[in-house]
Design an enzyme around this catalytic site. Structure first.
Site, PDB file in Angstrom:
ATOM      1  N   TYR A  41      16.186 -14.973  45.904  1.00  0.00           N
ATOM      2  CA  TYR A  41      17.120 -15.831  45.915  1.00  0.00           C
ATOM      3  C   TYR A  41      18.732 -15.575  46.235  1.00  0.00           C
ATOM      4  O   TYR A  41      19.470 -16.249  46.124  1.00  0.00           O
ATOM      5  CB  TYR A  41      17.033 -16.544  44.558  1.00  0.00           C
ATOM      6  CG  TYR A  41      15.687 -17.278  44.166  1.00  0.00           C
ATOM      7  CD1 TYR A  41      14.586 -17.004  44.603  1.00  0.00           C
ATOM      8  CD2 TYR A  41      15.795 -18.562  43.752  1.00  0.00           C
ATOM      9  CE1 TYR A  41      13.588 -17.752  44.449  1.00  0.00           C
ATOM     10  CE2 TYR A  41      14.982 -19.368  43.548  1.00  0.00           C
ATOM     11  CZ  TYR A  41      13.583 -18.981  43.906  1.00  0.00           C
ATOM     12  OH  TYR A  41      12.412 -19.764  43.716  1.00  0.00           O
TER      13      TYR A  41
ATOM     14  N   LYS B 124       4.955  -6.399  45.525  1.00  0.00           N
ATOM     15  CA  LYS B 124       4.175  -6.574  46.731  1.00  0.00           C
ATOM     16  C   LYS B 124       4.525  -5.356  47.435  1.00  0.00           C
ATOM     17  O   LYS B 124       5.282  -5.213  48.668  1.00  0.00           O
ATOM     18  CB  LYS B 124       4.546  -7.679  47.444  1.00  0.00           C
ATOM     19  CG  LYS B 124       3.895  -7.878  48.819  1.00  0.00           C
ATOM     20  CD  LYS B 124       2.301  -8.263  48.597  1.00  0.00           C
ATOM     21  CE  LYS B 124       1.607  -8.327  49.838  1.00  0.00           C
ATOM     22  NZ  LYS B 124       0.195  -8.267  49.850  1.00  0.00           N
TER      23      LYS B 124
ATOM     24  N   ASP C  87      -0.673 -10.997  45.426  1.00  0.00           N
ATOM     25  CA  ASP C  87      -1.676 -11.614  45.823  1.00  0.00           C
ATOM     26  C   ASP C  87      -2.826 -11.501  44.582  1.00  0.00           C
ATOM     27  O   ASP C  87      -3.303 -12.314  44.353  1.00  0.00           O
ATOM     28  CB  ASP C  87      -2.087 -11.506  47.267  1.00  0.00           C
ATOM     29  CG  ASP C  87      -2.162  -9.764  47.547  1.00  0.00           C
ATOM     30  OD1 ASP C  87      -1.748  -9.034  46.678  1.00  0.00           O
ATOM     31  OD2 ASP C  87      -2.349  -9.450  48.670  1.00  0.00           O
TER      32      ASP C  87
ATOM     33  N   ASP D  70       8.781 -17.364  39.981  1.00  0.00           N
ATOM     34  CA  ASP D  70       8.828 -18.893  40.433  1.00  0.00           C
ATOM     35  C   ASP D  70       7.370 -19.481  40.794  1.00  0.00           C
ATOM     36  O   ASP D  70       6.724 -20.215  39.967  1.00  0.00           O
ATOM     37  CB  ASP D  70       9.698 -19.048  41.467  1.00  0.00           C
ATOM     38  CG  ASP D  70       9.803 -20.784  41.861  1.00  0.00           C
ATOM     39  OD1 ASP D  70       9.651 -21.471  41.039  1.00  0.00           O
ATOM     40  OD2 ASP D  70       9.653 -20.971  43.006  1.00  0.00           O
TER      41      ASP D  70
ATOM     42  N   ASP E 163       4.407 -21.540  38.111  1.00  0.00           N
ATOM     43  CA  ASP E 163       3.620 -22.834  38.402  1.00  0.00           C
ATOM     44  C   ASP E 163       2.065 -22.636  38.063  1.00  0.00           C
ATOM     45  O   ASP E 163       1.286 -23.587  37.401  1.00  0.00           O
ATOM     46  CB  ASP E 163       3.778 -23.614  39.718  1.00  0.00           C
ATOM     47  CG  ASP E 163       4.890 -24.429  39.873  1.00  0.00           C
ATOM     48  OD1 ASP E 163       6.056 -24.191  39.044  1.00  0.00           O
ATOM     49  OD2 ASP E 163       4.917 -25.235  40.817  1.00  0.00           O
TER      50      ASP E 163
HETATM   51  C1  IPM Z   1      12.130 -23.702  39.085  1.00  0.00           C
HETATM   52  C2  IPM Z   1      12.471 -24.231  40.545  1.00  0.00           C
HETATM   53  C3  IPM Z   1      13.498 -23.818  41.253  1.00  0.00           C
HETATM   54  C4  IPM Z   1      13.274 -22.525  41.539  1.00  0.00           C
HETATM   55  C5  IPM Z   1      13.911 -24.561  42.454  1.00  0.00           C
HETATM   56  C6  IPM Z   1      14.113 -26.021  42.045  1.00  0.00           C
HETATM   57  C7  IPM Z   1      15.217 -23.887  43.098  1.00  0.00           C
HETATM   58  O1  IPM Z   1      10.981 -24.345  41.292  1.00  0.00           O
HETATM   59  O2  IPM Z   1      12.950 -23.517  38.239  1.00  0.00           O
HETATM   60  O3  IPM Z   1      10.848 -23.244  38.996  1.00  0.00           O
HETATM   61  O4  IPM Z   1      12.767 -21.874  42.474  1.00  0.00           O
HETATM   62  O5  IPM Z   1      13.734 -21.355  40.664  1.00  0.00           O
HETATM   63 MN    MN Z   2       9.397 -23.603  40.410  1.00  0.00          MN
END
Ligand code: IPM
Ligand code: MN
Ligand code: NAD
Length: 351
Positions: free
Chosen positions: A136, A186, A219, A243, A247
């Protein structure tokens, strides 16, 4: 005790979940004898559409005065994401050196995982995501637009200081939990940055001989989050991998709507920020069905950070209790047909 909290509801369902959660925070603070003074900041994409700025120029200076920040979500279909995020959310994380991002993934009793055979309590891990550098980093640029030799460069930045502190924080967390740490990289393809990361994990591991350390490639780790999530305890990963993995962590434990996070400034020089893992969810905005529990749990992480652990336990307890009750209201992401407000109303009676 009065804690001053800057609330930034933001975009999309951000204001829906932050507004809904607010009375829950008032209830819990009253019960435990402190005050959460929330000051709302209407910063975000609507403001950008009006005057071209996501927040005031001195926004960070203003936020610096607060004890903590509570954020909803940022992201609007009419403004490019790299504009909205790079002018509000990411500058707060970086500007306030919120280097440690903690993201728990817990399968609560009464919540259905899309993974067959998993029940409440079977999944319980926390991801320590590096939060200020790595992939980032804003290092790079574009040149020669419109030409055949047009280029885009975006370099990752891994510093020893930044890597050491997230890795050490993860080891510390493992000593408080089950004593198992998984570092996800990775290094087979990223022979500089990720090999450097592995090396630092190895060095710090020597300080924690009681912790078992596992190394996975991202992966395979993505597969293992689905194949054997019960075996993870503390996971440490770079900004981008953390990140993506969180999810997956959210959905295998039921929903994006249940996943909280803390962006912690380790030196405590600046305020830390608490926010759900999810985004502004444009597909359900305005329907009144956004799950507010990720925001409530982010608030629980916030009050714990503010040295009110009993209030935090009460919030976790009320959410746990609600989710375990088959007759309690649930939003559609959890298979129910109730709205945001129904969930909050029920939660308040449990508190
Ligand atoms: C998160 C989000 C952010 C990130 C985005 C919106 C920049 O996906 O907080 O998980 O990637 O950190
Ligand atoms: Mn995210
Ligand atoms: P998202 O997290 O907003 O949505 C993904 C899916 O999860 C959608 O189907 C959505 O309806 C569902 N969902 C998310 N939160 C929910 C909740 N509380 N209750 C019920 N369902 C929920 O991810 P996206 O669609 O990729 O991104 C939308 C926007 O949000 C983009 O602009 C993105 O950049 C931004 N974003 C912001 C943040 C943040 O502010 N921290 C995080 C992720 C994405």
């Amino acid at each position: 005790m009065v804690y001053h909290v800057a609330s930034i509801p933001g975009d999309g369902i951000g204001p829906e979940v932050v507004d809904a959660a607010r009375p829950v925070f008032e209830d819990v603070s009253e019960r435990f004898g402190f005050e959460l003074a929330l000051t709302q900041h209407d910063w975000g994409s609507e403001r950008h559409l009006e005057d071209g700025s996501m927040m005031p120029d001195d926004g960070l200076e203003e936020l610096e005065e607060y004890d903590a920040i509570l954020l909803g979500a940022i992201g609007h279909p009419d403004v490019p994401d790299h504009v909205t995020l790079n002018n509000l959310l990411l500058p707060i994380r970086k500007g306030f050196d919120q280097a440690i991002c903690k993201r728990p993934a817990i399968l609560f009793d009464g919540v259905e995982s899309p993974l067959e055979g998993y029940e409440g309590g079977d999944i319980d891990f926390v991801v320590y995501r590096e939060n200020t550098e790595g992939e980032y980093a804003n290092v790079g640029g574009q040149e020669h637009p419109g030409h055949g030799h047009e280029i885009a460069v975006q370099s990752s930045v891994f510093t020893r200081a930044g890597t050491e502190r997230i890795v050490r924080a993860a080891f510390e967390a493992a000593t408080e939990r089950e004593g198992h740490l998984t570092s996800i990289t990775k290094s087979n393809a990223q022979a500089h940055s990720m090999v450097f990361w592995d090396q630092i994990v190895e060095e710090i591991a020597e300080e924690y001989p009681e912790i078992t350390v596992e190394r996975l490639l991202v992966d395979a780790a993505s597969m293992d989050f689905i194949r054997r999530p019960e075996q993870f305890d503390v996971v440490v990963a770079s900004n981008l991998f953390g990140d993506i993995l969180t999810d997956i962590g959210a959905i295998i434990t039921g929903s994006m709507g249940l996943a909280p996070s803390a962006n912690v400034n380790p030196s405590k020089e600046y305020p830390s920020m608490f926010e759900p893992v999810h985004g502004s969810a444009p597909d359900i905005v305005g329907d009144g069905v956004a799950n507010p529990l990720a925001t409530v749990l982010s608030g629980a992480m916030m009050v714990d950070h503010l040295s009110e652990p009993e209030a935090s336990d009460a919030l976790w307890g009320a959410v746990t209790d609600q989710l375990a009750d088959p007759d309690a209201p649930r939003t559609p992401d959890l298979g129910g047909s109730s709205g945001t407000e129904d969930v909050i109303e029920d939660l308040r009676t449990r508190l």
